[in-house]
Design a protein around this motif. Structure first.
Motif, PDB file in Angstrom:
ATOM      1  N   VAL A 266       0.839  -1.202   0.000  1.00 20.53           N
ATOM      2  CA  VAL A 266       0.000   0.000   0.000  1.00 20.53           C
ATOM      3  C   VAL A 266       0.872   1.249   0.000  1.00 20.53           C
ATOM      4  N   ARG A 267       1.913   1.240   0.808  1.00 22.01           N
ATOM      5  CA  ARG A 267       2.827   2.389   0.862  1.00 22.01           C
ATOM      6  C   ARG A 267       3.619   2.526  -0.437  1.00 22.01           C
ATOM      7  N   ALA A 268       4.021   1.391  -1.008  1.00 21.44           N
ATOM      8  CA  ALA A 268       4.772   1.430  -2.264  1.00 21.44           C
ATOM      9  C   ALA A 268       3.932   2.032  -3.386  1.00 21.44           C
ATOM     10  N   ILE A 269       2.677   1.647  -3.449  1.00 23.22           N
ATOM     11  CA  ILE A 269       1.779   2.166  -4.496  1.00 23.22           C
ATOM     12  C   ILE A 269       1.689   3.684  -4.418  1.00 23.22           C
ATOM     13  N   GLU A 270       1.608   4.216  -3.221  1.00 24.55           N
ATOM     14  CA  GLU A 270       1.542   5.670  -3.048  1.00 24.55           C
ATOM     15  C   GLU A 270       2.813   6.341  -3.543  1.00 24.55           C
ATOM     16  N   GLY A 271       3.964   5.717  -3.272  1.00 22.71           N
ATOM     17  CA  GLY A 271       5.245   6.319  -3.648  1.00 22.71           C
ATOM     18  C   GLY A 271       5.611   6.164  -5.112  1.00 22.71           C
ATOM     19  N   LEU A 272       4.900   5.301  -5.815  1.00 25.48           N
ATOM     20  CA  LEU A 272       5.224   5.017  -7.224  1.00 25.48           C
ATOM     21  C   LEU A 272       4.298   5.736  -8.198  1.00 25.48           C
ATOM     22  N   GLU A 273       3.727   6.821  -7.761  1.00 19.15           N
ATOM     23  CA  GLU A 273       2.760   7.567  -8.578  1.00 19.15           C
ATOM     24  C   GLU A 273       3.332   7.956  -9.932  1.00 19.15           C
ATOM     25  N   THR A 278       5.974   0.154 -12.606  1.00 14.09           N
ATOM     26  CA  THR A 278       6.307  -0.456 -11.318  1.00 14.09           C
ATOM     27  C   THR A 278       5.117  -0.376 -10.372  1.00 14.09           C
ATOM     28  N   GLN A 279       4.370   0.719 -10.446  1.00 14.13           N
ATOM     29  CA  GLN A 279       3.176   0.840  -9.615  1.00 14.13           C
ATOM     30  C   GLN A 279       2.160  -0.239  -9.974  1.00 14.13           C
ATOM     31  N   LEU A 280       2.061  -0.551 -11.271  1.00 11.03           N
ATOM     32  CA  LEU A 280       1.151  -1.605 -11.706  1.00 11.03           C
ATOM     33  C   LEU A 280       1.568  -2.959 -11.130  1.00 11.03           C
ATOM     34  N   ILE A 281       2.874  -3.208 -11.091  1.00 11.18           N
ATOM     35  CA  ILE A 281       3.363  -4.448 -10.470  1.00 11.18           C
ATOM     36  C   ILE A 281       2.954  -4.497  -9.006  1.00 11.18           C
ATOM     37  N   ALA A 282       3.069  -3.363  -8.322  1.00  9.98           N
ATOM     38  CA  ALA A 282       2.694  -3.312  -6.905  1.00  9.98           C
ATOM     39  C   ALA A 282       1.204  -3.575  -6.715  1.00  9.98           C
ATOM     40  N   HIS A 283       0.370  -3.021  -7.603  1.00 10.00           N
ATOM     41  CA  HIS A 283      -1.079  -3.292  -7.541  1.00 10.00           C
ATOM     42  C   HIS A 283      -1.356  -4.789  -7.728  1.00 10.00           C
ATOM     43  N   LYS A 284      -0.671  -5.381  -8.701  1.00 10.05           N
ATOM     44  CA  LYS A 284      -0.856  -6.807  -8.960  1.00 10.05           C
ATOM     45  C   LYS A 284      -0.428  -7.642  -7.755  1.00 10.05           C
ATOM     46  N   GLU A 285       0.712  -7.271  -7.166  1.00 11.89           N
ATOM     47  CA  GLU A 285       1.203  -7.996  -5.988  1.00 11.89           C
ATOM     48  C   GLU A 285       0.253  -7.845  -4.804  1.00 11.89           C
ATOM     49  N   LEU A 286      -0.355  -6.660  -4.674  1.00 10.42           N
ATOM     50  CA  LEU A 286      -1.318  -6.453  -3.594  1.00 10.42           C
ATOM     51  C   LEU A 286      -2.544  -7.330  -3.811  1.00 10.42           C
ATOM     52  N   GLY A 287      -2.980  -7.454  -5.067  1.00  9.42           N
ATOM     53  CA  GLY A 287      -4.102  -8.340  -5.367  1.00  9.42           C
ATOM     54  C   GLY A 287      -3.807  -9.773  -4.957  1.00  9.42           C
ATOM     55  N   LYS A 288      -2.608 -10.268  -5.300  1.00 11.08           N
ATOM     56  CA  LYS A 288      -2.205 -11.620  -4.901  1.00 11.08           C
ATOM     57  C   LYS A 288      -2.198 -11.778  -3.383  1.00 11.08           C
ATOM     58  N   THR A 289      -1.643 -10.776  -2.703  1.00 17.23           N
ATOM     59  CA  THR A 289      -1.512 -10.845  -1.248  1.00 17.23           C
ATOM     60  C   THR A 289      -2.876 -10.844  -0.580  1.00 17.23           C
ATOM     61  N   LEU A 290      -3.795 -10.032  -1.093  1.00 17.05           N
ATOM     62  CA  LEU A 290      -5.141  -9.982  -0.526  1.00 17.05           C
ATOM     63  C   LEU A 290      -5.874 -11.315  -0.735  1.00 17.05           C
ATOM     64  N   LEU A 291      -5.580 -11.996  -1.842  1.00  6.83           N
ATOM     65  CA  LEU A 291      -6.151 -13.323  -2.042  1.00  6.83           C
ATOM     66  C   LEU A 291      -5.635 -14.291  -0.980  1.00  6.83           C
ATOM     67  N   LYS A 292      -4.361 -14.181  -0.652  1.00  5.73           N
ATOM     68  CA  LYS A 292      -3.803 -15.032   0.394  1.00  5.73           C
ATOM     69  C   LYS A 292      -4.440 -14.733   1.754  1.00  5.73           C
ATOM     70  N   LEU A 293      -4.819 -13.470   1.943  1.00  7.62           N
ATOM     71  CA  LEU A 293      -5.482 -13.068   3.194  1.00  7.62           C
ATOM     72  C   LEU A 293      -6.980 -13.370   3.159  1.00  7.62           C
ATOM     73  N   GLN A 304      -8.961  -5.774 -10.920  1.00  6.20           N
ATOM     74  CA  GLN A 304      -9.709  -5.091 -11.979  1.00  6.20           C
ATOM     75  C   GLN A 304      -9.079  -3.749 -12.328  1.00  6.20           C
ATOM     76  N   LEU A 305      -8.668  -3.001 -11.301  1.00  2.00           N
ATOM     77  CA  LEU A 305      -7.988  -1.724 -11.529  1.00  2.00           C
ATOM     78  C   LEU A 305      -6.699  -1.940 -12.321  1.00  2.00           C
ATOM     79  N   SER A 306      -5.948  -2.957 -11.937  1.00  2.00           N
ATOM     80  CA  SER A 306      -4.676  -3.250 -12.600  1.00  2.00           C
ATOM     81  C   SER A 306      -4.895  -3.674 -14.048  1.00  2.00           C
ATOM     82  N   LEU A 307      -5.945  -4.420 -14.296  1.00  2.00           N
ATOM     83  CA  LEU A 307      -6.217  -4.910 -15.645  1.00  2.00           C
ATOM     84  C   LEU A 307      -6.490  -3.753 -16.600  1.00  2.00           C
TER      85      LEU A 307
END
Length: 393
Positions: A266-273, A278-293, A304-307
């Motif tokens: 979440v913090r990385a996404i804010e800093g990669l504006e 790279t911000q898109l990679i962070a969004h994708k990684e957050l999606g994966k992580t939220l699935l794990k959670l 969907q946002l990343s797509l």
């Protein structure tokens, strides 16, 4: 710039003009000593020396005489003759496409290169082309050759940029051929060159983290990733900090520390504006992580946002990965099936799609479809780990 003055740097690799001339002179041998060349040009030897050292500007009429004396065209010395070719190659290398064509193009440019600086940069492009084609042994050999030239550039000109870039590629090539001992030694050898540059110490620490990860030492890898993050904070560059947050999140993820990973992402996404890809990679990684959670609604929103963003960038591999994640988030196999059936996708992406479908039908206890996708997955690459744990996804 006045047209009375020759360009200060070459058009492609931005080599200082004086250095470029000096390197070509050195390559051509004793006939082009400073004394001999100055005599033919009709200038004082000290004037020529100052020109080559960048302590005096070179006028256009002087540069024309130098080119004639070197028996080279002005365009060749300034690299203007390869500008379009390199631009085409660089675009293909960045997008990792046209591997065979890129290798041939890089080889042609290598044959044309003169002087240690131009040869170094030509070797770098060739090494990347080999790497993109998964020819890792060839890539490693080329990067080792360019490393020797980068060391000479550091010795002769005090230039560390070429050395830093080379080491980044060379370490990755040693890792690809599983020579971790040499990779670690090389990192230790070049560390003194960058002691006062936190951003580069950050990158070197991250390389150590990747080496440890490849060796299966995940906790040690995370410690190096933390150091990388700390060096980045010292650099004061918020984009560098955000990238190291993304990197550190990865190691929390592989250690199943999903909450810590999500917070960093979440913090990385804010800093990669200002770094869209790279911000898109962070969004994708957050999606994966939220699935794990098991936060599927939040994960779906990220995916969907990343797509949408990936389609705007026409980033095919990323679109494929996100479509596979859509199937995971929605429980709908059609997204992954679309990717699997599209033969224009890379083999690796289609393999991930097949694995996703295999897992989906295994969960449903659908024996027929499970057997069907088992055969497809085996044909692409046999591996039955959780698709969300795939490093490529």
């Amino acid at each position: 710039m006045s047209t009375l003055l020759a360009p200060s740097h070459t058009a492609v690799d931005k080599i200082p003009l004086g250095r470029r001339i000096e390197e070509i002179k050195r390559e051509k041998g004793g006939y082009y000593s400073n004394v001999a060349m100055a005599g033919r040009l009709g200038i004082h030897v000290e004037t020529l020396r100052f020109m080559l050292k960048g302590k005096r500007e070179i006028y256009t009429f002087e540069f024309d005489k130098i080119a004639i004396d070197l028996k080279m065209s002005v365009e060749r010395i300034l690299q203007e003759d390869i500008k379009e070719e390199v631009a085409h190659l660089s675009g293909d290398l960045k997008e990792c496409k046209n591997s065979a064509e890129s290798i041939q193009r890089a080889l042609r440019l290598m044959e044309a290169a003169q002087g240690i600086s131009e040869i170094h940069y030509a070797l770098t492009r060739l090494g990347i082309a080999f790497r993109n084609a998964y020819q890792f042994t060839d890539s490693n050999k080329v990067f080792k050759d360019s490393h020797q030239l980068a060391l000479k550039m550091q010795e002769h000109y005090g230039e560390t940029d070429a050395l830093y870039s080379n080491v980044y590629h060379l370490i990755a090539s040693f890792t690809a051929i599983q020579d971790y001992v040499t990779a670690s030694k090389l990192l230790d050898e070049i560390m003194p060159f960058f002691e006062a540059i936190p951003s580069r110490l950050s990158a070197i620490s991250y390389q150590k983290a990747k080496i440890e990860e490849t060796n299966g030492n995940f906790f040690t890898a995370k410690e190096y990733a933390i150091k990388s993050y700390q060096y980045a904070e010292q650099s004061g560059n918020h984009v560098t900090v955000a990238r190291t947050q993304l990197n550190l999140a990865h190691f929390h993820y592989v250690l199943s520390e999903y909450k810590e990973a999500s917070e960093l992402l979440v913090r990385a996404i804010e800093g990669l504006e200002n770094d869209t890809r790279t911000q898109l990679i962070a969004h994708k990684e957050l999606g994966k992580t939220l699935l794990k959670l098991e936060l599927k609604e939040q994960a779906l929103a990220q995916i969907q946002l990343s797509l949408v963003k990936a389609k705007d960038l026409d980033w095919k591999d990323m679109i494929g990965k996100l479509m596979i994640l859509m199937s995971k988030a929605c429980g709908d196999p059609s997204y992954a099936e679309t990717i699997l059936n599209d033969t224009t996708n890379s083999l690796r992406i289609r393999y991930l799609a097949s694995k996703c479908l295999l897992e989906h039908f295994k969960t449903l206890n659908d024996g027929a479809n499970f057997l069907h996708y088992s055969k497809i997955t085996e044909g692409l690459c046999v591996d039955f780990a959780d698709v969300l744990d795939e490093g490529e996804l």
